[in-house]
Design an enzyme around this catalytic site. Sequence first.
Site, PDB file in Angstrom:
ATOM      1  CG  ASP A   9      96.271  26.609 113.471  1.00 40.62           C
ATOM      2  OD1 ASP A   9      95.343  25.981 114.006  1.00 40.62           O
ATOM      3  OD2 ASP A   9      96.196  27.810 113.156  1.00 40.62           O
ATOM      4  CG  ASP A  11      90.123  28.108 110.858  1.00 38.71           C
ATOM      5  OD1 ASP A  11      90.208  27.424 109.827  1.00 38.71           O
ATOM      6  OD2 ASP A  11      89.102  28.150 111.572  1.00 38.71           O
ATOM      7  CG  ASP A 192      96.982  31.692 113.548  1.00 33.04           C
ATOM      8  OD1 ASP A 192      96.704  30.543 113.970  1.00 33.04           O
ATOM      9  OD2 ASP A 192      96.121  32.558 113.322  1.00 33.04           O
TER      10      ASP A 192
END
Length: 259
Positions: A9, A11, A192
């Site tokens: 991932d 951001d 996240d």
Amino acid sequence: MPRLLVFSDLDGTLLDHTTYSYAPARPALAALRARDALLILASSKTAAEMLPLHQELDLGEAPMIVENGAACLTPSEIDGRDTVYRKLRALLSSLDAPFTGFGDMSVDEVATLTGLPRPAAAHAKARQFSEPGLWQGDADQKAQFITKLAQAGITAREGGRFLTLSYGASKADQMQHICRQNAPCFTIALGDAPNDAEMIAAADRGVLVRNDHGPNLADFPIGARILRTDLPGPEGWCAAILHLLCDWDQYQKGAAPHG
């Protein structure tokens, strides 16, 4: 020997939540390159948003999982297709729900909401396959909205900031497709937010990067295959990758990875 594939991932994971910098991850990025690992960027971002980072990281023709798994493209496959997006926008208009998508916002509004510079915000609006946005109704309305979307074949996934709508595929689906193309392989997946959970769970080793800015994965089962970082963003990403590469090096020498 299998090739190492790393799915990440962006951001809040490889990129800092506020500055969008990956600088703290440079040591781990160099270590992956030294081992000929294939780094696959997996994000809710558009292909237009991801391409400059892909090029800056010198990832060649490595595929990108774009728009939260709605598509998987190599740099040479990126074009202006938006038929799926127009279909999605038409359905949203018919539902008249309290959902404000990027297509409802100006470039300046997207820039303010995301913290992106204006040119990057324009790329964020260049949707082809999915629509991120903000839910502005209550929980019951949201449940009804998601049910109506599901009846039309659209999934709604919570990310670090936005509710992202798309037809069908997820990051985990695209990861499995890439793995089949690169078999045999050993996979690491890092994320996240809830929209990363399936990808993390499907990998040989998963990493939950600490997230102080949005929905977390506190209830995600942690075991021998899954790490949770103490540090957020690229600092946590770097520490986790360097730790897992110790296992990978042992595996290359003939010993099974820990766990």
